[in-house]
Motif scaffolding. Structure first.
Motif, PDB file in Angstrom:
ATOM      1  N   TRP A  88      19.840  10.189   3.470  1.00 41.61           N
ATOM      2  CA  TRP A  88      19.560   8.776   4.747  1.00 41.61           C
ATOM      3  C   TRP A  88      18.629  10.046   5.720  1.00 41.61           C
ATOM      4  O   TRP A  88      18.842  11.028   5.799  1.00 41.61           O
ATOM      5  N   ALA A  89      17.612   8.989   6.630  1.00 43.75           N
ATOM      6  CA  ALA A  89      17.390   9.426   8.047  1.00 43.75           C
ATOM      7  C   ALA A  89      17.966   8.577   8.889  1.00 43.75           C
ATOM      8  O   ALA A  89      17.953   7.244   8.748  1.00 43.75           O
ATOM      9  N   VAL A  90      17.746   8.712  10.261  1.00 47.10           N
ATOM     10  CA  VAL A  90      18.305   7.734  11.809  1.00 47.10           C
ATOM     11  C   VAL A  90      16.821   7.708  12.245  1.00 47.10           C
ATOM     12  O   VAL A  90      16.520   9.121  12.639  1.00 47.10           O
ATOM     13  N   ALA A  91      16.788   7.198  13.276  1.00 52.38           N
ATOM     14  CA  ALA A  91      15.521   7.205  14.304  1.00 52.38           C
ATOM     15  C   ALA A  91      16.606   5.862  14.749  1.00 52.38           C
ATOM     16  O   ALA A  91      17.648   5.213  15.110  1.00 52.38           O
ATOM     17  N   LEU A  92      16.309   6.403  16.047  1.00 53.81           N
ATOM     18  CA  LEU A  92      16.995   5.584  17.097  1.00 53.81           C
ATOM     19  C   LEU A  92      15.773   5.627  17.921  1.00 53.81           C
ATOM     20  O   LEU A  92      14.926   5.864  18.757  1.00 53.81           O
ATOM     21  N   THR A  93      16.273   4.269  19.587  1.00 54.00           N
ATOM     22  CA  THR A  93      15.414   3.735  20.607  1.00 54.00           C
ATOM     23  C   THR A  93      16.827   3.705  21.456  1.00 54.00           C
ATOM     24  O   THR A  93      18.402   2.740  21.066  1.00 54.00           O
ATOM     25  N   GLN A  94      16.933   3.417  22.816  1.00 55.88           N
ATOM     26  CA  GLN A  94      17.350   3.104  24.017  1.00 55.88           C
ATOM     27  C   GLN A  94      16.363   1.945  24.576  1.00 55.88           C
ATOM     28  O   GLN A  94      15.559   2.639  24.762  1.00 55.88           O
ATOM     29  N   ASP A  95      17.487   0.394  24.763  1.00 56.56           N
ATOM     30  CA  ASP A  95      16.405  -0.184  25.020  1.00 56.56           C
ATOM     31  C   ASP A  95      17.202  -0.421  27.162  1.00 56.56           C
ATOM     32  O   ASP A  95      17.880  -1.150  27.032  1.00 56.56           O
ATOM     33  N   MET A  96      15.797   0.568  27.790  1.00 50.41           N
ATOM     34  CA  MET A  96      16.175   0.334  28.896  1.00 50.41           C
ATOM     35  C   MET A  96      16.087  -0.846  29.486  1.00 50.41           C
ATOM     36  O   MET A  96      16.437  -0.968  29.780  1.00 50.41           O
ATOM     37  N   ASN A  97      14.877  -1.654  29.061  1.00 51.47           N
ATOM     38  CA  ASN A  97      15.480  -2.974  29.720  1.00 51.47           C
ATOM     39  C   ASN A  97      15.824  -4.360  29.189  1.00 51.47           C
ATOM     40  O   ASN A  97      15.630  -5.130  29.729  1.00 51.47           O
ATOM     41  N   ASN A  98      16.569  -4.029  28.273  1.00 46.34           N
ATOM     42  CA  ASN A  98      17.094  -4.524  27.519  1.00 46.34           C
ATOM     43  C   ASN A  98      16.132  -5.758  26.900  1.00 46.34           C
ATOM     44  O   ASN A  98      16.890  -7.207  27.018  1.00 46.34           O
ATOM     45  N   ASN A  99      15.662  -5.819  26.927  1.00 39.25           N
ATOM     46  CA  ASN A  99      15.143  -7.221  25.885  1.00 39.25           C
ATOM     47  C   ASN A  99      14.451  -7.330  24.501  1.00 39.25           C
ATOM     48  O   ASN A  99      14.113  -7.705  23.460  1.00 39.25           O
ATOM     49  N   ASP A 100      15.750  -6.112  23.935  1.00 41.78           N
ATOM     50  CA  ASP A 100      15.477  -6.335  22.644  1.00 41.78           C
ATOM     51  C   ASP A 100      14.100  -5.747  21.642  1.00 41.78           C
ATOM     52  O   ASP A 100      14.645  -5.998  20.744  1.00 41.78           O
ATOM     53  N   LEU A 101      13.642  -5.312  22.385  1.00 42.87           N
ATOM     54  CA  LEU A 101      12.334  -4.920  21.349  1.00 42.87           C
ATOM     55  C   LEU A 101      12.117  -2.886  21.887  1.00 42.87           C
ATOM     56  O   LEU A 101      12.250  -2.567  22.442  1.00 42.87           O
ATOM     57  N   VAL A 102      11.312  -2.946  20.919  1.00 42.84           N
ATOM     58  CA  VAL A 102      11.045  -0.996  21.287  1.00 42.84           C
ATOM     59  C   VAL A 102       9.954  -1.433  21.986  1.00 42.84           C
ATOM     60  O   VAL A 102       8.782  -2.318  21.210  1.00 42.84           O
ATOM     61  N   ASP A 103       9.467  -0.902  23.221  1.00 41.95           N
ATOM     62  CA  ASP A 103       8.413  -1.062  23.631  1.00 41.95           C
ATOM     63  C   ASP A 103       7.032  -0.239  23.971  1.00 41.95           C
ATOM     64  O   ASP A 103       7.528   1.229  23.231  1.00 41.95           O
ATOM     65  N   LYS A 104       6.048  -0.618  23.007  1.00 41.08           N
ATOM     66  CA  LYS A 104       5.287   0.404  23.043  1.00 41.08           C
ATOM     67  C   LYS A 104       3.596   0.448  24.305  1.00 41.08           C
ATOM     68  O   LYS A 104       3.866  -1.155  24.402  1.00 41.08           O
ATOM     69  N   ASN A 105       3.011   1.691  24.614  1.00 35.63           N
ATOM     70  CA  ASN A 105       2.256   1.147  24.892  1.00 35.63           C
ATOM     71  C   ASN A 105       0.787   0.797  24.192  1.00 35.63           C
ATOM     72  O   ASN A 105       0.790   0.323  22.828  1.00 35.63           O
ATOM     73  N   PHE A 106      -0.684   0.775  24.054  1.00 32.12           N
ATOM     74  CA  PHE A 106      -2.158   0.137  24.064  1.00 32.12           C
ATOM     75  C   PHE A 106      -1.821   1.120  22.453  1.00 32.12           C
ATOM     76  O   PHE A 106      -2.775   1.395  21.911  1.00 32.12           O
ATOM     77  N   MET A 107      -1.799   2.741  22.772  1.00 33.02           N
ATOM     78  CA  MET A 107      -1.571   3.278  21.390  1.00 33.02           C
ATOM     79  C   MET A 107      -0.419   2.656  20.340  1.00 33.02           C
ATOM     80  O   MET A 107      -0.726   3.840  18.973  1.00 33.02           O
ATOM     81  N   GLY A 108       0.231   2.188  20.617  1.00 35.78           N
ATOM     82  CA  GLY A 108       1.329   2.519  19.576  1.00 35.78           C
ATOM     83  C   GLY A 108       2.425   2.746  19.985  1.00 35.78           C
ATOM     84  O   GLY A 108       3.971   3.667  19.376  1.00 35.78           O
ATOM     85  N   ILE A 109       2.526   4.315  21.058  1.00 36.75           N
ATOM     86  CA  ILE A 109       3.502   4.484  21.205  1.00 36.75           C
ATOM     87  C   ILE A 109       4.594   4.224  21.927  1.00 36.75           C
ATOM     88  O   ILE A 109       4.426   4.077  23.045  1.00 36.75           O
ATOM     89  N   PRO A 110       6.020   4.964  21.820  1.00 34.16           N
ATOM     90  CA  PRO A 110       7.560   3.827  22.429  1.00 34.16           C
ATOM     91  C   PRO A 110       6.943   4.665  23.709  1.00 34.16           C
ATOM     92  O   PRO A 110       6.681   5.328  24.194  1.00 34.16           O
ATOM     93  N   THR A 111       7.668   3.251  24.861  1.00 36.32           N
ATOM     94  CA  THR A 111       7.662   4.180  26.046  1.00 36.32           C
ATOM     95  C   THR A 111       9.264   4.104  26.364  1.00 36.32           C
ATOM     96  O   THR A 111       9.256   4.196  27.747  1.00 36.32           O
ATOM     97  N   GLU A 112       9.721   3.846  25.446  1.00 37.40           N
ATOM     98  CA  GLU A 112      11.206   3.680  25.561  1.00 37.40           C
ATOM     99  C   GLU A 112      12.016   5.486  24.724  1.00 37.40           C
ATOM    100  O   GLU A 112      11.221   5.532  23.995  1.00 37.40           O
ATOM    101  N   PRO A 113      13.051   5.731  25.677  1.00 37.77           N
ATOM    102  CA  PRO A 113      13.165   6.930  24.511  1.00 37.77           C
ATOM    103  C   PRO A 113      13.434   6.634  23.575  1.00 37.77           C
ATOM    104  O   PRO A 113      14.640   5.055  22.932  1.00 37.77           O
TER     105      PRO A 113
END
Length: 151
Positions: free
Chosen positions: A90-115
């Protein structure tokens, strides 16, 4: 021998092994308890999303996770998620949805901007990590998987 007798003999010999072979019981999937502990949460309020993968080829592919869990920190900087997982890798990836929009927010290069974080505390530099870097084995004994959100 008539054509009908030959046909019946042929069908019977084809079916006989199927009728006399032992029928195995359906395989049961063994599970083991796993506690995922996430520390150093940037927010004590924002929802943590944990994406569980047990298929190497699906790792980090959108919508291809095996299991998704949402956990609210409830004012704490650490959460613990107890669950039973089938035996295997198994492997786990996790994010924290800081703005509660139910998305993994990313910058223009596709890198997550949330933790975000990964099992084995893998810290990717230039590319997403591989499944093999993040995997852990569930095999019968209770397991604790600790992941730090600290960047």
């Amino acid at each position: 021998m008539s054509l009908l007798q030959v046909a019946l003999l042929s069908v019977g010999s084809t079916l006989l092994p199927a009728l006399t072979s032992p029928v195995s019981a359906p395989a049961t999937t063994a599970t083991s308890p796993v506690h995922v502990v996430v520390t150093d949460l940037p927010s004590t309020k924002a929802t943590v999303k944990l994406y569980f993968y047990n298929v190497k080829e699906n790792f980090l592919k959108r919508g291809s996770y095996t299991l998704l869990k949402y956990v609210k920190p409830g004012g704490n900087k650490q959460i613990t998620l107890p669950l039973d997982l089938p035996h295997g890798e198994w492997a786990v990836a996790l994010t924290q949805d800081m703005n509660n929009n139910d998305l993994v927010d990313k910058n223009f290069m596709g890198i997550p901007t949330e933790p975000y974080a990964f099992s084995n505390n893998v810290r990717p530099k230039l590319a997403p990590p591989a499944f093999d870097e993040c995997k852990f084995v569930v095999n019968g004994a209770a397991k604790v998987v600790t992941i730090s959100m600290k960047k």
